[in-house]
Design an enzyme around this catalytic site. Structure first.
Site, PDB file in Angstrom:
ATOM      1  N   GLU A  89       0.884  -1.436   0.212  1.00 27.56           N
ATOM      2  CA  GLU A  89      -0.239  -0.062   0.147  1.00 27.56           C
ATOM      3  C   GLU A  89       0.694   1.313  -0.138  1.00 27.56           C
ATOM      4  O   GLU A  89       0.732   2.292   1.051  1.00 27.56           O
ATOM      5  CB  GLU A  89      -0.521  -0.067   1.138  1.00 27.56           C
ATOM      6  CG  GLU A  89      -1.984  -1.093   1.162  1.00 27.56           C
ATOM      7  CD  GLU A  89      -3.158  -1.522   2.483  1.00 27.56           C
ATOM      8  OE1 GLU A  89      -3.014  -0.466   2.841  1.00 27.56           O
ATOM      9  OE2 GLU A  89      -4.050  -1.941   2.020  1.00 27.56           O
ATOM     10  N   GLU A 135      -5.301  -8.711  -0.428  1.00 26.61           N
ATOM     11  CA  GLU A 135      -6.494  -8.606   1.059  1.00 26.61           C
ATOM     12  C   GLU A 135      -7.776  -8.177   0.502  1.00 26.61           C
ATOM     13  O   GLU A 135      -8.171  -7.151  -0.115  1.00 26.61           O
ATOM     14  CB  GLU A 135      -5.830  -7.375   1.492  1.00 26.61           C
ATOM     15  CG  GLU A 135      -4.020  -6.865   2.652  1.00 26.61           C
ATOM     16  CD  GLU A 135      -3.858  -5.966   2.973  1.00 26.61           C
ATOM     17  OE1 GLU A 135      -4.581  -5.201   3.695  1.00 26.61           O
ATOM     18  OE2 GLU A 135      -2.026  -5.585   3.323  1.00 26.61           O
TER      19      GLU A 135
HETATM   20  O1  AHR Z   1      -4.584  -5.422   6.850  1.00 27.09           O
HETATM   21  C1  AHR Z   1      -5.454  -5.064   7.704  1.00 27.09           C
HETATM   22  C2  AHR Z   1      -4.128  -3.680   7.057  1.00 27.09           C
HETATM   23  O2  AHR Z   1      -5.124  -3.449   5.797  1.00 27.09           O
HETATM   24  C3  AHR Z   1      -3.229  -4.035   6.486  1.00 27.09           C
HETATM   25  O3  AHR Z   1      -1.950  -3.611   7.145  1.00 27.09           O
HETATM   26  C4  AHR Z   1      -2.804  -3.423   5.326  1.00 27.09           C
HETATM   27  O4  AHR Z   1      -1.889  -3.333   4.491  1.00 27.09           O
HETATM   28  C5  AHR Z   1      -4.028  -2.609   5.245  1.00 27.09           C
HETATM   29  O5  AHR Z   1      -4.321  -1.078   5.074  1.00 27.09           O
END
Ligand code: AHR
Length: 518
Positions: free
Chosen positions: A186, A305
């Site tokens: 990210e 994610e």
């Molecule tokens: O999964 C929780 C967080 O969400 C992670 O660390 C990050 O990559 C995302 O913003």
């Protein structure tokens, strides 16, 4: 009338819906890596999650056997590690070597004291014991090419060079042969340690990828895409990054978390619509970059994610006080959340031609299908079940069924089909599996499935998740309050019929003697 208009417009009455499945209409082989998960040094995912040396079930390495059993049952294929936001200020060297000599550090991403008692070797060996593929991330926030290249060598180099010899001295002579590597996390997010402009990231990712591919050109590298679809630079970020890196990377990441916003449960149940548009936009951007460069390269999406996360209830990392490892973001999931998770998995399967990897974030305790009590029990959340059943029964080729039925109006996505479905055909095993969701919160669907193109049909099992109490959830006291239950469907003359209750997820396994098309 469109496919999704409601005949008669009777609110609350069961309405017909139809699926037609043909073995010739294929999306492609199912990428089993879409059943991935994620272990981050965040809250209690690692400490008192997968690892708790004082727990009664701890194995000789300090990892919880009760959690390992649930992970096996859940069935993830690939696990991303060690973050997440954590990786962007992580010094991997702190987490290797004799445990008594490892430094205690402050992790600024989650404002947590990190003891480094679990690091690269412990994680990779845990993966080996559980037969899980690791997916490692390198720190491109506060660090760069050298550290990424050295971690790669520590993990994958043959002996005779210092980093491989260090690994051998730390107890693992054989290379781990990690195939998939994320180039940061990210990196467009202002919350990220060392976040970057697209140009800054593109340049760093390009040079890091070049160094890593010089070590092993067959590695699969994941460039960071936008942190989510609503980032101001979404679309241009992907274009700028791929413009520099398209020849060096294989995948671009996508992240998405869903929740009901302002009580809008219709849109929440239709979250897969957002995922569909997200994947299509990233693919279009990647293909545009390839076209402009006269390249045939097909960059794949790594949806590394995704989950339901009640972010509106979370105070945010800015407000955290510096702390020892403690509970963070331990959302409890209900029946409706499980239906949404099943629906998101259907969407990932529908895009198997362009989604190579997907990781549900995360595995244990932190927005997770498995919860634990320190020193106590481990149990399955509601969302455990659609994941486990999909990962268990989805093998083979994803077919592209024709799906029709009523529509539902949503504030976020306009009109969407109430029925969402896909089919996975395991010709070798003689099994066809229909995964379906009724996203309508009010009306049941009278489902008819035309299976006339398949021979010798028999229903093996129909399981579904639905409940009169959509807020029902599991707990240590009632760990099996929400479990999959038998659904109602029958099969005759090549037609399956059954009722899909409002807001329900289904897995229908059908035996067939048809082994290939034609
Ligand atoms: O999964 C929780 C967080 O969400 C992670 O660390 C990050 O990559 C995302 O913003």
């Amino acid at each position: 009338m469109t496919d999704h208009q409601q005949p008669g417009g009777v609110t609350g009455a069961p309405v017909p819906a139809r699926i037609k499945i043909d073995p010739d209409f294929r999306v492609g082989p199912l990428n089993r890596r879409i059943f991935g998960s994620f272990v981050e040094h965040l809250g209690r995912c690692v400490y008192t999650g997968i690892y708790e040396p004082d727990h009664p079930t701890a194995d000789e390495y300090g990892f919880r056997a009760d959690v390992a059993d649930l992970v096996r049952e859940l069935g993830p294929t690939i696990i991303r590690y060690p973050g997440g936001n954590f990786v962007s200020n992580y010094q991997w060297e702190d987490g290797v070597g004799p445990r008594s000599e490892r430094p205690v550090r402050l992790d600024l991403a989650w404002k947590t004291i990190e003891t480094n008692q679990v690091g690269t070797d412990e994680f990779l060996q845990w993966c080996q014991r559980l037969d899980l593929e690791p997916m490692m991330a390198v720190n491109l926030g506060t660090r760069g090419i050298t550290e990424a290249s050295e971690l790669l060598q520590y993990c994958n180099a043959e002996g005779g060079i210092e980093l491989a010899d260090r690994r051998a001295k730390n107890g693992h002579a054989d290379p781990y042969d990690v195939r998939v590597w994320c180039l940061g996390n990210e990196m467009d997010g202002p919350w990220q340690m060392g976040f970057k402009t697209p140009e800054e990231y593109a340049r760093l990712a390009e040079e890091t990828a070049r160094a890593m591919k010089r070590f092993d050109e067959k590695l699969e590298l994941v460039a960071c895409g936008s942190s989510n679809r609503s980032m101001p630079t979404f679309g241009s970020w992907e274009r700028i990054v791929l413009d520099r890196c398209i020849d060096l990377v294989d995948h671009i990441s996508a992240h998405a978390y869903y929740e009901p916003i302002d009580g809008d449960h219709d849109s929440f149940l239709a979250s897969a619509e957002d995922m569909d548009r997200f994947i299509s936009s990233v693919v279009a951007t990647a293909d545009h970059v390839a076209a402009a460069r006269k390249s045939d390269k097909k960059i794949m999406v790594s949806f590394d994610e995704w989950n339901v996360w009640f972010q509106k209830r979370w105070e945010g990392e800015q407000k955290l006080e510096i702390r020892e490892t403690s509970a963070l973001i331990e959302d409890v999931y209900d029946v409706e959340d499980a239906v949404v998770i099943g629906s998101l998995l259907i969407e990932l399967m529908r895009h198997t031609d362009r989604v190579a990897i997907a990781c549900q974030a995360q595995l244990v305790n932190v927005i997770a299908p498995i919860l634990t009590a320190p020193g106590g029990a481990a149990w399955r959340q509601t969302i455990f079940h659609p994941f486990a059943l999909t990962a268990k029964y989805a093998h083979g080729v994803v077919l592209n069924p024709a799906v029709s039925g009523p529509g539902i109006d949503t504030d976020r996505y306009g009109e969407v089909g109430a029925l969402q479905a896909t089919t996975v055909w395991n010709a070798d095993a003689g099994e066809l599996v229909i995964f379906a969701v009724n996203r309508d919160r009010v009306r049941d669907l009278d489902l008819t499935v035309d299976l006339g193109a398949f021979a010798d049909l028999r229903i093996v099992e129909h399981l579904h998740i639905a409940d009169d109490d959509r807020r029902a959830h599991n707990s240590p006291e009632q760990p099996n309050r929400v479990v999959p239950k038998p659904g109602t469907s029958t099969l005759s003359d090549g037609r399956l019929t059954g009722v899909l209750p409002a807001a329900s997820w289904h897995c229908i396994r059908i035996a067939t003697s048809t082994r290939s098309e034609g």
